[in-house]
Write a protein that holds these residues in place. Structure first.
Motif, short mmCIF file in Angstrom:
data_model
loop_
_atom_site.label_atom_id
_atom_site.label_comp_id
_atom_site.label_asym_id
_atom_site.label_seq_id
_atom_site.Cartn_x
_atom_site.Cartn_y
_atom_site.Cartn_z
N HIS A 245 51.36 39.20 46.66
CA HIS A 245 51.05 40.61 46.93
C HIS A 245 52.15 41.30 47.74
O HIS A 245 51.94 42.42 48.24
CB HIS A 245 49.71 40.75 47.68
N ASP B 222 56.01 43.65 43.70
CA ASP B 222 55.38 44.53 42.72
C ASP B 222 55.53 44.02 41.30
O ASP B 222 54.68 44.28 40.45
CB ASP B 222 55.97 45.95 42.82
N GLU C 99 51.61 37.54 41.47
CA GLU C 99 50.18 37.79 41.61
C GLU C 99 49.61 37.20 42.90
O GLU C 99 48.69 37.75 43.49
CB GLU C 99 49.43 37.21 40.40
#
Length: 619
Positions: free
Chosen positions: A502, A505, A499
Motif C-alpha cells: 500500500h 501505486d 497490493e
C-alpha cells in the motif's frame, strides 16, 4: 579323475539354497530393523509418560546473568535426539535469550550481566537485536561487563554496550570495516566442459544469484548494490559504537582505515577497551560490583538456567495450554514439503499458519522471517495461507538477519513489517537455472546419447532432471518460452508487493526498486519495503495492540514434537551436555566443505527460484 567335481544337480540345489539364504537373510534383517525402530519408539513413548515436572531453579540473591556471546544461537530453542548418530542436537534460541535478559532487568536477584566474549556467530541484525536488549538492561540501572581472550569485529559490536570492556593482555581486537567475498564457479565449469544455463527476469540485473555460474568476477550492478548495503551496515555499526563508547564516527573510521588497533594496548589507547585483565582480575572486578567477600562464591547463572527459576516452569506450561499471539518461525531456505527448525517447507509452514488461523484463542499472528528465499511456488503457497489468515486476524512480520527474495515474498502482505537497520531484504526478482554438461560425459566418462521422441520438445526436462537431460542444451525457442515464464513470475512478485504494501501505486514503482536488488534495513524503510525499526519483541507487542489485547501470551509455531529420549537426556545433563557423535573421517578441507554445504540448497533449482545469492559472506 577330478574328485572335487560336483554333479549338476548339486549346483542347482546349492544355488537354490543360496538364494533362499539370501532372501531369508534380507527378511531377517528387515524384521531386525523394524524391531529396532519399534523398540526405539516404545522407549520414546515410555519416556514421554515418565518425565514429570522439571525441578525449578532456586535463584540466589546477588546473582550474575552470564551471556555467552560465542554460543551458536538459533532463532528458537529446541532439543532433539538423533537416533542414528546417537547425538543430542540442542540449541538455545536468540529470542529466549532476549526474553530472559528483559526479565533479568526487572529481577532484584540479578545484579548485572557478565558478557563472555568468544566470537559471535549471530548475523548483524540478530546482533543488533541482542545489543538493544542489553542497552535496555543497562537502562534499568544494572551493570554489564564484557571480557574475552580476543574480540572479532562483530563480537566487539555487541560488547561495546558494556559499562566496561576488558580483554586478555595478549589478545587481539579486530576493527577494520566490512567486506563481502563471492565465490565464482565459471572457471571451474569451463575446465570440466560444464555449463549452467541461467534465465532471470528480463531486467533483473541485480539478481546476482546466477553470476557465479556465468562470470569469473562481479558485475557492476552487483558491485553497486553490495557496496551500498555494506556501507549502510557499517555506518549503523559506527553510529552504535560511537554512541556507546563516546568516540565520534569520523575517528572510528580513521581507526579502521589505518588499522590503528594493532594489539590490546592500542585498543585501550583509542578507547575501544577499558583495560587489559587476566581472568582472576575479572573475578575481583565482579566481586567489587556485587560487594561480596572474597570467600563467598559468585553465583553465575546462564539464561537457560535462569529460565528454569521458580515459578517460570508453571508459566511456560500455562503458555502451552493458552496463548493469544502465535509466533510462526520461517527460518532457512524455502522449499516444497516438510521442514525442520532450520529450513522452511511449505507444507509445514502452511499447516502452522492454518492452525493459528483456525484457533479462536489466537488473536494475532507474528511471522518471524530469517530466510534468503528459495522455491517460488512454495513461497506463493505460504503467501496465500498468510493472506487468507490476514483477512480475519492481524499479521505482523519481524525480519531477522535476512528476509530477501522469497523471504520478502512471504512478508509483503503483512499489516506491518518490522526490521533492524542491519537486516538484509528486498531482492525482488526470480530466476531459473538449467545445468548443461556439454562434453563432460563424453570426454570424461565416455557416455553418448541418442534420442527418439514423440514431440519436438519431449526431451526437454526442467522439473525431472537426469543425466541425459543434463546433456541436452536448451534451444533458442525453449529459452524464449522459459524467459516468458520467468518474467510472468516476476510480474506476479511485483503485483504481490504492490497490493500488499500500500506504499506503491503501481507495479512500475516496485520494479524501480526491484530487479533483484538487495537493500539494507535503513534503505528498505526509506523506500517503503519495510514500515519501521524493531525486533521480534517489538513486533509481538504491536500485534497485541492491533488485536486489542490487554496481555500478550505467545505460543511458538510450527509445533515439533520433542521425543522422550531427548527430554530425559536433557534433564540428566547440564545445558551444554552432548552425547558424542559417531563421525566418519572427512578428507575434504573445511573451506571446501563449507562451499559444498552451501550448494546443498541448490537441489531444487529446476524449479522457479526467488532466492538471494547464497555464497557471499560479510566479514
Amino acid at each position: 579323475m577330478n574328485h572335487n567335481r560336483r554333479p549338476a544337480g548339486f549346483w542347482k540345489i546349492f544355488g537354490a539354497a543360496s538364494l533362499s539364504s539370501i532372501i531369508i537373510s534380507v527378511m531377517i534383517l528387515g524384521l531386525l530393523f523394524t524391531s529396532i525402530r519399534m523398540f526405539m519408539q516404545s522407549i520414546d513413548d515410555r519416556l514421554d509418560g515418565l518425565i514429570g515436572e522439571e525441578t525449578s531453579y532456586d535463584l540466589q540473591s546477588k546473582s550474575v546473568l552470564t551471556v555467552d556471546l560465542g554460543r551458536d544461537y538459533s532463532e528458537r530453542s529446541y532439543t532433539t535426539f538423533d537416533k542414528f548418530n546417537l547425538g543430542l542436537d540442542k540449541s538455545y534460541g536468540l529470542h529466549d535469550l532476549i526474553k530472559n535478559i528483559h526479565a533479568a532487568s526487572m529481577d532484584q536477584k540479578i545484579e548485572g550481566i557478565y558478557l563472555k566474549v568468544d566470537g559471535n556467530a549471530l548475523g548483524l541484525a540478530s546482533s543488533r537485536e541482542l545489543r538493544n536488549a542489553l542497552i535496555e538492561f543497562k537502562e534499568s540501572g544494572k551493570w554489564i561487563v564484557a571480557y574475552g581472550d580476543s574480540y572479532t569485529q562483530k563480537a566487539y559490536y555487541v560488547a561495546s554496550v558494556a559499562d566496561d570492556i576488558y580483554m586478555y593482555p595478549t589478545g587481539i581486537l579486530e576493527f577494520k570495516g566490512l567486506s563481502s567475498t563471492i565465490t565464482f564457479f565459471k572457471g571451474f565449469l569451463d575446465k570440466y566442459d560444464l555449463e549452467v544455463q541461467a534465465i532471470r527476469g528480463t531486467n533483473n540485473q541485480y539478481k546476482s544469484f546466477v553470476e557465479p555460474f556465468l562470470s569469473t568476477e562481479i558485475s557492476e550492478a552487483n558491485r553497486k548494490q553490495t557496496q551500498r548495503f555494506l556501507d549502510q551496515l557499517w555506518n549503523v555499526m559506527l553510529d552504535d559504537i560511537s554512541e556507546s563508547r563516546g568516540i565520534n564516527t569520523e575517528d572510528l573510521q580513521i581507526i579502521a582505515d589505518s588499522l590503528q588497533i594493532r594489539n590490546g594496548k592500542t585498543a585501550v589507547k583509542y578507547r575501544l577497551l577499558d583495560g587489559l585483565k587476566y581472568p582472576d582480575e575479572i573475578e575481583i572486578y565482579i566481586r567489587e560490583q556485587l560487594e561480596i567477600d572474597d570467600d563467598k562464591k559468585i553465583t553465575f547463572v546462564s539464561p537457560a538456567k535462569y529460565a528454569k527459576r521458580e515459578g517460570k516452569k508453571f508459566e511456560d506450561k500455562m503458555r502451552k495450554l493458552y496463548h493469544n499471539v502465535a509466533v510462526i518461525y520461517a527460518n532457512g531456505s524455502i522449499h516444497g514439503g516438510k521442514s525442520g527448525y532450520d529450513d522452511i517447507g511449505d507444507e509445514t509452514l502452511v499447516k502452522a499458519i492454518n492452525q493459528a488461523n483456525d484457533n479462536p484463542m489466537i488473536k494475532a499472528i507474528v511471522l518471524r522471517v530469517n530466510s534468503p528465499g528459495g522455491d517460488a511456488l512454495a513461497s506463493d503457497l505460504i503467501w496465500d495461507a498468510l493472506n487468507k489468515a490476514k483477512s480475519g486476524k492481524p499479521v505482523v512480520v519481524s525480519m531477522g538477519n535476512t528476509a530477501a527474495s522469497g523471504g520478502y515474498y512471504i512478508s509483503c502482505m503483512a499489516d506491518k513489517i518490522f526490521a533492524e537497520k542491519t537486516s538484509i531484504t528486498g531482492s525482488i526478482g526470480v530466476f531459473l537455472l538449467v545445468p548443461h554438461t556439454g562434453n563432460f560425459f563424453k570426454n570424461n566418462l565416455g557416455l553418448s546419447y541418442s534420442r527418439v521422441k514423440s514431440a519436438e520438445h519431449a526431451d526437454m526436462s526442467i522439473l525431472e532432471m537426469s543425466l541425459s537431460s543434463f546433456n541436452r542444451k536448451l534451444t533458442e525457442e525453449e529459452k524464449k518460452i522459459l524467459q516468458q515464464g520467468v518474467d510472468e513470475t516476476y510480474l506476479d512478485f511485483l503485483t504481490r508487493v504492490t497490493e500488499g504494501r500500500h506504499t506503491f501505486d503501481e507495479t512500475a514503482e516496485v520494479d524501480s526498486i526491484g530487479q533483484g536488488r538487495v537493500w539494507a534495513g535503513t534503505d528498505a524503510i526509506r523506500i517503503g519495503l519495510v514500515d519501521t525499526l524493531g525486533g521480534l519483541h517489538d513486533a509481538i507487542n504491536y500485534a497485541g495492540k492491533l488485536a486489542n489485547l490487554d496481555k500478550v501470551v505467545v505460543g511458538e509455531y510450527p509445533k515439533f514434537k520433542q521425543n522422550g529420549l531427548s527430554k530425559i537426556l536433557e534433564m540428566m545433563g547440564n545445558e551444554s551436555a552432548e552425547i558424542p557423535q559417531l563421525q566418519s573421517e572427512n578428507p575434504i578441507p573445511e573451506a571446501i566443505q563449507i562451499e559444498i554445504d552451501k550448494l546443498k540448497d541448490l537441489t531444487e533449482l529446476g524449479r522457479m527460484q526467488a532466492r538471494l545469492m547464497w555464497n557471499y559472506t560479510i566479514e
